[in-house]
Write an enzyme that holds these catalytic residues in place. Structure first.
Site, PDB file in Angstrom:
ATOM      1  N   GLY A   1       0.853  -1.186   0.000  1.00  0.00           N
ATOM      2  CA  GLY A   1       0.000   0.000   0.000  1.00  0.00           C
ATOM      3  C   GLY A   1       0.884   1.230   0.000  1.00  0.00           C
ATOM      4  N   ALA A   2       0.680   2.123  -0.950  1.00  0.00           N
ATOM      5  CA  ALA A   2       1.612   3.239  -1.143  1.00  0.00           C
ATOM      6  C   ALA A   2       1.920   4.011   0.139  1.00  0.00           C
ATOM      7  CB  ALA A   2       1.056   4.159  -2.234  1.00  0.00           C
TER       8      ALA A   2
ATOM      9  N   ARG B   1      10.445  -1.099  -3.998  1.00  0.00           N
ATOM     10  CA  ARG B   1       9.375  -1.210  -5.002  1.00  0.00           C
ATOM     11  C   ARG B   1       9.372   0.095  -5.801  1.00  0.00           C
ATOM     12  NH1 ARG B   1       3.598  -3.201  -3.036  1.00  0.00           N
ATOM     13  NH2 ARG B   1       3.399  -3.778  -5.229  1.00  0.00           N
TER      14      ARG B   1
ATOM     15  N   GLN C   1      -5.766  -8.551  -3.129  1.00  0.00           N
ATOM     16  CA  GLN C   1      -5.890  -7.567  -2.049  1.00  0.00           C
ATOM     17  C   GLN C   1      -7.363  -7.334  -1.699  1.00  0.00           C
ATOM     18  OE1 GLN C   1      -3.816  -7.209  -4.671  1.00  0.00           O
ATOM     19  NE2 GLN C   1      -1.981  -6.045  -4.161  1.00  0.00           N
TER      20      GLN C   1
ATOM     21  N   ASP D   1      -1.025   4.994  -6.566  1.00  0.00           N
ATOM     22  CA  ASP D   1       0.374   4.804  -6.189  1.00  0.00           C
ATOM     23  C   ASP D   1       1.241   5.941  -6.682  1.00  0.00           C
ATOM     24  OD1 ASP D   1      -0.946   1.972  -6.430  1.00  0.00           O
ATOM     25  OD2 ASP D   1       0.768   1.778  -5.065  1.00  0.00           O
TER      26      ASP D   1
ATOM     27  N   ASN E   1      -2.210   2.951 -10.541  1.00  0.00           N
ATOM     28  CA  ASN E   1      -2.859   2.221  -9.456  1.00  0.00           C
ATOM     29  C   ASN E   1      -2.850   0.741  -9.791  1.00  0.00           C
ATOM     30  OD1 ASN E   1      -4.241   2.433  -6.862  1.00  0.00           O
ATOM     31  ND2 ASN E   1      -6.070   1.745  -7.943  1.00  0.00           N
ATOM     32  N   LYS E   2      -3.408  -0.072  -8.867  1.00  0.00           N
ATOM     33  CA  LYS E   2      -3.397  -1.515  -9.055  1.00  0.00           C
ATOM     34  C   LYS E   2      -3.899  -1.922 -10.435  1.00  0.00           C
ATOM     35  CE  LYS E   2      -2.062  -3.689  -6.843  1.00  0.00           C
ATOM     36  NZ  LYS E   2      -0.608  -3.964  -7.001  1.00  0.00           N
TER      37      LYS E   2
HETATM   38  C1  LIG Z   1      -3.737   3.434  -0.402  1.00  0.00           C
HETATM   39  S1  LIG Z   1      -2.819   2.130  -1.098  1.00  0.00           S
HETATM   40  C2  LIG Z   1      -2.549   2.639  -2.701  1.00  0.00           C
HETATM   41  C3  LIG Z   1      -2.369   1.492  -3.669  1.00  0.00           C
HETATM   42  O1  LIG Z   1      -1.363   0.502  -3.284  1.00  0.00           O
HETATM   43  C4  LIG Z   1      -1.829  -0.805  -3.708  1.00  0.00           C
HETATM   44  O2  LIG Z   1      -0.844  -1.557  -4.366  1.00  0.00           O
HETATM   45  P1  LIG Z   1      -0.073  -2.755  -3.584  1.00  0.00           P
HETATM   46  O3  LIG Z   1      -1.103  -3.544  -2.846  1.00  0.00           O
HETATM   47  O4  LIG Z   1       0.610  -3.547  -4.704  1.00  0.00           O
HETATM   48  O5  LIG Z   1       0.922  -2.057  -2.695  1.00  0.00           O
HETATM   49  C5  LIG Z   1      -2.953  -0.487  -4.654  1.00  0.00           C
HETATM   50  O6  LIG Z   1      -2.449  -0.079  -5.925  1.00  0.00           O
HETATM   51  C6  LIG Z   1      -3.596   0.662  -3.904  1.00  0.00           C
HETATM   52  O7  LIG Z   1      -4.583   1.297  -4.631  1.00  0.00           O
END
Ligand SMILES: CSC[C@H]1O[C@H](OP(=O)(O)O)[C@H](O)[C@@H]1O
EC number: 5.3.1.23
Length: 343
Positions: free
Chosen positions: A53-54, A93, A199, A240, A250-251
């Site tokens: 999570g960013a 990352r 997620q 992100d 984003n994801k």
């Molecule tokens: C508020 S979290 C922002 C963002 O991070 C997540 O990616 P990951 O689970 O790979 O770290 C996802 O893109 C969320 O939207």
């Protein structure tokens, strides 16, 4: 903030001389906490998605640098050792700009420290400030978002996890959703399972169910049918990295969701703290998109779900162009990218 309840879930706990992380790879079946005492360990935790999570990884990188300072204090070249740890953490990352943002903020504080003990004290204060500011920003973003939404109640759809497990607490998009619920303006949350790391099914569904917020889990492929039915008023997602022109990384799957939303007249809201905005990049074409290992698609919990050795393409983020985003909400306020009347 009225009507908000701090969620019981948290991703990280700072203890001054160690960082405890809830291992998100094991949720929802098992709640296992891991302890980290050095920067290399925290970098590995970020890289391996123990924590993700960013905003959360930015906060963890900050605490990781404090741990580096504590270990470096016994050496004459303590400043160089801390700088080296910052590079290790920054490389964990590539896509979420929050990581480098947090580390740059701490390094500016480091420059003012005259000795190692002062460095530890200053870095610790700054890391805690970043953490506290993130939670406060999430609550402010929820207020800003609700101020521009109709009263409802209505359903929303979200992608990935943007809650307390992805931030310092409360959440970005999921913080807006929590606030909608506590204000009586939400009927249901549709949560995309968010292949391949899941997620949505493993984290978002778990967070919301714990708080009694009505959540329905759906496959990523079912989002089109859900938006077509018409009870979803908003697609609400995190980010992100947001570039100067409003493009949003984003994801993976967010871009397709935005295309679907526009086709079905559903508004798209991106919720992210200003630490996610990268004005040094003019467009999303310049955002580094992380690709992860093939087994994230070939296996689930160690069980093969694809032919052995099959070729895999696994970008874990995509870029949604600004013209498919209706509104971006940060703690500083609301930016409409499409004039409301045009929707
Ligand atoms: C508020 S979290 C922002 C963002 O991070 C997540 O990616 P990951 O689970 O790979 O770290 C996802 O893109 C969320 O939207």
């Amino acid at each position: 903030m009225t009507g908000n309840q701090e969620p019981s879930t948290t991703a990280l706990l700072w203890h001054g001389d160690h960082l405890a992380l809830l291992d998100q790879r094991l949720l929802p079946e098992r709640e296992v906490w891991l302890t980290y005492t050095d920067a290399d360990g925290v970098a590995s935790a970020i890289r391996d998605m123990v924590v993700r999570g960013a905003p959360a990884i930015g906060i963890c990188a900050a605490y990781g640098l404090v741990l580096a300072a504590r270990q470096a204090a016994r050496y004459d070249d303590w400043r160089a050792l801390i700088q080296s740890a910052a590079r290790t953490l920054a490389g964990a990352r590539p896509t979420a700009v929050n990581l480098s943002w947090a580390l740059q903020r701490l390094q500016s504080v480091l420059n003012d420290a005259d000795d190692a003990r002062e460095a530890i004290r200053r870095l610790d204060l700054e890391a805690r400030a970043i953490h506290d500011e993130d939670v406060a920003a999430n609550h402010r973003m929820a207020e800003h978002a609700l101020s521009i939404m109709d009263h409802g109640p209505f359903a929303v759809l979200t992608h990935c996890n943007t809650g307390s497990l992805a931030t310092g607490g409360y959440g970005t998009a999921l913080g807006v959703i929590r606030h909608l619920w506590h204000q009586g303006r939400l009927t249901r949350v549709y949560a995309d399972e968010t292949r391949p790391w899941l997620q949505g099914s493993r984290l978002t569904a778990w967070e919301l169910q714990q708080e009694g917020i009505p959540v329905t889990l759906n496959t990523d492929g079912a989002a089109a049918q859900i938006l077509r039915r018409g009870d979803v008023r908003w697609v609400i997602v995190g980010a992100d990295r947001i570039t100067a022109n409003g493009d949003v990384a984003n994801k993976i799957g967010t871009y397709g969701l935005a295309v679907l939303a526009r086709h079905h007249g559903v508004r798209v809201m991106v919720v992210a703290p200003s630490s996610t905005v990268d004005r040094s990049l003019s467009s999303g074409d310049d955002i580094p998109i992380e690709e992860r290992g093939a087994d994230e698609l070939r296996m689930i919990q160690g069980l093969p779900i694809a032919p052995d050795g099959i070729s895999v393409y696994n970008p874990v983020f995509d870029v949604t162009p600004a013209d498919l985003v209706d509104v971006i909400v940060t703690e500083q306020g609301v930016t409409w990218l499409q004039t409301p009347s045009s929707l």
